[in-house]
Write an enzyme that holds these catalytic residues in place. Structure first.
Site, mmCIF file in Angstrom:
data_model
loop_
_atom_site.group_PDB
_atom_site.id
_atom_site.type_symbol
_atom_site.label_atom_id
_atom_site.label_comp_id
_atom_site.label_asym_id
_atom_site.label_seq_id
_atom_site.Cartn_x
_atom_site.Cartn_y
_atom_site.Cartn_z
ATOM 1 N N GLU A 67 -3.336 4.076 -10.866
ATOM 2 C CA GLU A 67 -4.644 4.730 -10.739
ATOM 3 C C GLU A 67 -4.733 5.918 -11.686
ATOM 4 O O GLU A 67 -3.715 6.563 -11.995
ATOM 5 C CB GLU A 67 -4.874 5.159 -9.283
ATOM 6 C CG GLU A 67 -3.909 6.199 -8.763
ATOM 7 C CD GLU A 67 -3.929 6.313 -7.230
ATOM 8 O OE1 GLU A 67 -3.739 5.276 -6.553
ATOM 9 O OE2 GLU A 67 -4.122 7.429 -6.728
ATOM 10 N N LYS A 89 -0.073 12.394 -6.663
ATOM 11 C CA LYS A 89 -1.431 12.041 -6.237
ATOM 12 C C LYS A 89 -1.647 12.394 -4.762
ATOM 13 O O LYS A 89 -0.692 12.724 -4.032
ATOM 14 C CB LYS A 89 -1.717 10.551 -6.471
ATOM 15 C CG LYS A 89 -0.746 9.561 -5.875
ATOM 16 C CD LYS A 89 -0.799 9.363 -4.383
ATOM 17 C CE LYS A 89 -2.115 8.933 -3.822
ATOM 18 N NZ LYS A 89 -2.345 7.475 -3.897
ATOM 19 N N ASP A 99 0.448 3.964 -7.364
ATOM 20 C CA ASP A 99 -0.109 5.317 -7.511
ATOM 21 C C ASP A 99 -0.416 5.601 -8.986
ATOM 22 O O ASP A 99 -1.053 4.812 -9.642
ATOM 23 C CB ASP A 99 0.844 6.362 -6.900
ATOM 24 C CG ASP A 99 0.971 6.205 -5.385
ATOM 25 O OD1 ASP A 99 0.118 5.519 -4.791
ATOM 26 O OD2 ASP A 99 1.921 6.751 -4.802
ATOM 27 N N ASP A 144 0.986 10.473 1.928
ATOM 28 C CA ASP A 144 0.670 9.648 0.756
ATOM 29 C C ASP A 144 0.501 10.559 -0.469
ATOM 30 O O ASP A 144 -0.515 10.549 -1.135
ATOM 31 C CB ASP A 144 -0.626 8.864 1.057
ATOM 32 C CG ASP A 144 -0.924 7.801 0.004
ATOM 33 O OD1 ASP A 144 -0.029 7.501 -0.814
ATOM 34 O OD2 ASP A 144 -2.060 7.291 -0.007
ATOM 35 N N ARG A 164 -6.723 1.119 -11.878
ATOM 36 C CA ARG A 164 -7.619 1.554 -10.790
ATOM 37 C C ARG A 164 -8.440 2.751 -11.249
ATOM 38 O O ARG A 164 -7.887 3.753 -11.731
ATOM 39 C CB ARG A 164 -6.763 1.898 -9.575
ATOM 40 C CG ARG A 164 -7.467 2.666 -8.486
ATOM 41 C CD ARG A 164 -6.632 2.601 -7.239
ATOM 42 N NE ARG A 164 -6.898 3.667 -6.313
ATOM 43 C CZ ARG A 164 -6.292 3.794 -5.147
ATOM 44 N NH1 ARG A 164 -5.351 2.914 -4.788
ATOM 45 N NH2 ARG A 164 -6.587 4.790 -4.350
ATOM 46 N N ASN A 223 -4.069 10.818 -1.376
ATOM 47 C CA ASN A 223 -4.875 9.668 -0.977
ATOM 48 C C ASN A 223 -6.340 9.912 -1.306
ATOM 49 O O ASN A 223 -6.857 11.021 -1.125
ATOM 50 C CB ASN A 223 -4.695 9.382 0.522
ATOM 51 C CG ASN A 223 -5.408 8.113 0.927
ATOM 52 O OD1 ASN A 223 -6.602 8.115 1.205
ATOM 53 N ND2 ASN A 223 -4.681 7.012 0.923
ATOM 54 N N SER A 224 -7.008 8.867 -1.776
ATOM 55 C CA SER A 224 -8.387 8.988 -2.258
ATOM 56 C C SER A 224 -9.357 9.441 -1.173
ATOM 57 O O SER A 224 -10.445 9.925 -1.476
ATOM 58 C CB SER A 224 -8.860 7.648 -2.810
ATOM 59 O OG SER A 224 -7.995 7.236 -3.826
ATOM 60 N N HIS A 267 -12.628 1.800 -7.035
ATOM 61 C CA HIS A 267 -12.493 2.346 -5.692
ATOM 62 C C HIS A 267 -13.736 3.164 -5.324
ATOM 63 O O HIS A 267 -14.343 3.800 -6.187
ATOM 64 C CB HIS A 267 -11.234 3.219 -5.601
ATOM 65 C CG HIS A 267 -10.686 3.279 -4.209
ATOM 66 N ND1 HIS A 267 -11.149 2.512 -3.185
ATOM 67 C CD2 HIS A 267 -9.679 4.035 -3.667
ATOM 68 C CE1 HIS A 267 -10.476 2.770 -2.085
ATOM 69 N NE2 HIS A 267 -9.572 3.698 -2.341
ATOM 70 N N SER A 309 0.817 -1.215 0.000
ATOM 71 C CA SER A 309 0.000 0.000 0.000
ATOM 72 C C SER A 309 0.852 1.266 0.000
ATOM 73 O O SER A 309 1.768 1.412 0.812
ATOM 74 C CB SER A 309 -0.882 -0.023 1.260
ATOM 75 O OG SER A 309 -1.227 1.275 1.664
ATOM 76 N N GLY A 310 0.494 2.186 -0.873
ATOM 77 C CA GLY A 310 1.198 3.472 -0.898
ATOM 78 C C GLY A 310 0.983 4.237 0.398
ATOM 79 O O GLY A 310 1.907 4.843 0.949
ATOM 80 N N LEU A 311 -0.257 4.188 0.890
ATOM 81 C CA LEU A 311 -0.564 4.871 2.149
ATOM 82 C C LEU A 311 0.280 4.296 3.286
ATOM 83 O O LEU A 311 0.912 5.036 4.060
ATOM 84 C CB LEU A 311 -2.057 4.704 2.477
ATOM 85 C CG LEU A 311 -2.497 5.185 3.861
ATOM 86 C CD1 LEU A 311 -2.323 6.687 3.986
ATOM 87 C CD2 LEU A 311 -3.939 4.790 4.142
ATOM 88 N N ASP A 358 0.942 -0.999 -5.014
ATOM 89 C CA ASP A 358 0.090 0.168 -5.234
ATOM 90 C C ASP A 358 1.013 1.221 -5.856
ATOM 91 O O ASP A 358 1.719 1.936 -5.158
ATOM 92 C CB ASP A 358 -0.459 0.617 -3.872
ATOM 93 C CG ASP A 358 -1.126 1.977 -3.927
ATOM 94 O OD1 ASP A 358 -1.335 2.499 -5.033
ATOM 95 O OD2 ASP A 358 -1.437 2.502 -2.837
HETATM 96 C C1 SPV Z 1 -3.432 2.509 -0.426
HETATM 97 O O1 SPV Z 1 -3.529 1.554 0.352
HETATM 98 O O2 SPV Z 1 -2.481 3.260 -0.441
HETATM 99 C C2 SPV Z 1 -4.496 2.759 -1.377
HETATM 100 C C3 SPV Z 1 -5.845 2.415 -1.013
HETATM 101 O O3 SPV Z 1 -4.246 3.324 -2.397
HETATM 102 S S1 SPV Z 1 -6.565 3.833 -0.413
HETATM 103 O O4 SPV Z 1 -5.818 4.278 0.722
HETATM 104 O O5 SPV Z 1 -7.905 3.400 -0.052
HETATM 105 O O6 SPV Z 1 -6.598 4.824 -1.443
HETATM 106 MG MG MG Z 2 -2.492 4.245 -2.433
#
Ligand code: SPV
Ligand code: MG
Length: 532
Positions: free
Chosen positions: A110, A116, A83, A54, A155, A118-119, A186, A42-44, A81
């Site tokens: 994505e 980017k 990004d 992130d 994504r 975080n979503s 997502h 996971s990027g986060l 992930d």
């Molecule tokens: C991550 O885990 O970094 C994701 C998922 O991209 S989210 O945090 O839901 O965007």
């Molecule tokens: Mg991410």
């Protein structure tokens, strides 16, 4: 099976699959160990673990460095992930090339713009990539991969950006046409409505991946019924770690000691296990000359004991401590310190001690003889560096560490905090009384006694743990040589040490608490609570 092939079959199989978040080598190992078949890098979580946001603050090569540790630590596939791909199609090409080199099984990109966000942070305000530009990235990734099973997951952030189902579906078709191996839809809604809407309209075979972080209350069975391919539990490893670290550090900060925290954190030996320390020990024995081969441990388990039903058919060393025994906790400890040559002196209920991987010596006169006689029967252990422990004591890891790291020829462990008025303890007079503010480097034994040392001269109690080097072992053997055999049978430990110090100094290692001597049924409870 190759990691790429594993990931591809997770995504394409009709069985619902799960990817679990990990963010470094350690968390990846834990995820694999509990049974997950794949990892979401996971990027986060990776950025959080690096202490940054992130928002592509960690560079893509820094992410690759983390991934290399994650991949080296595990056999299961990792989906990165990725990004936005860290740039345009050209950056994606180089990314895929490097991921394949590091053993990463796939990448998820994505359709947002670099850098980017975080979503879940102001998703509506985040601009999406042009569909055609993003399709170029997917094609570039697919054209670059050299392993045909490497997976590219596209994504779709249309729901996050508030653009609705039509936009999500248009993009999904375009990305599938561009060659994506799977699509990640997502959503940040607290219900699974977006996902249900999308799945009602998605009739193609391209697998669908979801991240139910926000709609966590939805039963997994619904996703299965909708035909979802893969669920990503996207951030729960880092969230668990954050909470555990906050609780533990706060507790230590408030307490200014470690007593309350010890049982609530992983043991140091658990860290060693996860790191694969045993493999290194084995390799050292294989590749290095003479590694610790000569260091042995002798455990005295002969003594008669009557703790009612607890010792009806077992010696004291087999008293239970949670799901193990006193003896097994000692053996596990020695293994951690690479002491593999073990001698066990048996007596009372000797048939209950049937280990095959150690030397067994029998003291069949255990009812009438002392521990010194058991020690005498195992006296060849003193011909090389070694350690001796009573089989009915439990003690903290660091006692062994202190024993092994001392350079004194003979060292005995003495508890400075013992009560001073018992009649069944081996009391010690030391060259200096224990003082917590002093570094006790040169304390030696002046006398040992049972009932014959004045209270004011008691500096502690010998706990039944000692160690020696070759010189110390030789000195101990001279005591056995000097005492007539008949006398050795009944010689007390105190008398033995008083003889020994006439020939050679005995160094004292002071400890305070942190051990249990299993003498009564109450001690079993004490051991359970000390080693919860
Ligand atoms: C991550 O885990 O970094 C994701 C998922 O991209 S989210 O945090 O839901 O965007
Ligand atoms: Mg991410």
């Amino acid at each position: 099976m190759k990691k790429t092939t594993q990931l591809k079959s997770l995504l394409t199989s009709p069985i619902l699959a799960f990817l679990m978040e990990a963010h470094n080598g350690l968390s990846s190992k834990i995820v694999e160990e509990v049974g997950f078949k794949g990892i979401w890098a996971s990027g986060l979580a990776i950025s959080a673990s690096l202490g940054v946001r992130d928002n592509n603050e960690a560079s893509w090569t820094q992410i690759i460095d983390v991934l290399e540790f994650m991949s080296d630590a595990t056999q299961i596939p990792i989906l990165l992930d990725g990004d936005t791909g860290y740039g345009n199609f050209n950056n994606v090409r180089r990314l895929v090339h490097k991921l394949e080199q590091r053993g990463i099984a796939g990448v998820c990109i994505e359709d947002k713009l670099f850098p980017k966000t975080n979503s879940f942070i102001n998703g509506e305000q985040q601009e999406l990539a042009e569909t055609s530009e993003f399709c170029g990235k997917i094609k570039a990734a697919k054209d670059t991969q050299s392993d045909s099973d490497f997976c590219v997951v596209a994504r779709i952030e249309a729901f996050i950006a508030g653009l609705g189902l039509d936009e999500a579906l248009t993009r999904a078709h375009a990305y599938a046409d561009a060659g994506a191996d799977a699509l990640l839809i997502h959503s940040k809604k607290s219900s699974a409505d977006d996902i249900v809407d999308f799945m009602r309209h998605w009739k193609r075979s391209t697998p669908i991946v979801i991240v139910p972080t926000k709609y966590y209350a939805t039963p997994t069975s619904l996703f299965d019924e909708l035909g979802i391919s893969t669920i990503i539990w996207a951030n729960h490893t880092i969230r668990a770690a954050i909470q555990a670290m906050q609780t533990a550090t706060k507790r230590i900060f408030d307490d200014q000691h470690l007593r309350h925290i010890e049982q609530n954190v992983a043991s140091v030996s658990e860290i060693f296990r996860l790191q694969g320390a045993d493999e290194l020990v084995a390799a050292e024995h294989h590749y290095l000359p003479n590694v610790d081969r000569q260091f042995s441990a002798t455990i005295l388990c002969a003594g008669y004991a009557d703790l009612g039903s607890f010792t009806a058919s077992k010696p004291k060393c087999l008293l239970p401590v949670h799901d193990t025994t006193v003896l097994d906790t000692q053996l596990a400890l020695y293994a951690r310190y690479r002491i593999h040559a073990i001698t066990l002196v048996r007596g009372h209920h000797k048939s209950a001690l049937t280990y095959t991987n150690m030397r067994l010596i029998d003291n069949d006169d255990y009812r009438t003889t002392s521990e010194v006689y058991s020690m005498y029967l195992a006296r060849d252990g003193f011909s090389s560096p070694g350690l001796l422990a009573y089989g009915d004591i439990m003690f903290n890891d660091y006692f062994i560490h202190k024993c092994l790291s001392s350079s004194a020829d003979i060292r005995i462990v003495v508890d400075a905090t013992c009560p001073r008025t018992a009649t069944n303890r081996d009391y010690v007079t030391a060259s200096h009384a224990y003082n917590p503010l002093t570094i006790h480097q040169n304390d030696t034994l002046i006398a040992m006694g049972r009932g014959d040392i004045h209270e004011s001269l008691i500096h502690g109690e010998f706990i039944g743990l000692m160690a020696w080097n070759a010189r110390g072992g030789a000195a101990i053997q001279t005591v056995f040589d000097a005492i007539p055999f008949g006398d050795i049978k009944t010689l007390s430990m105190a008398a033995f040490f008083n003889e020994l110090i006439k020939r050679h100094p005995v160094h004292i290692i002071f400890v305070t608490h942190d051990w249990v001597d299993m003498n009564t049924v109450l001690d079993i409870a004490k051991a359970q609570s000390l080693y919860a």
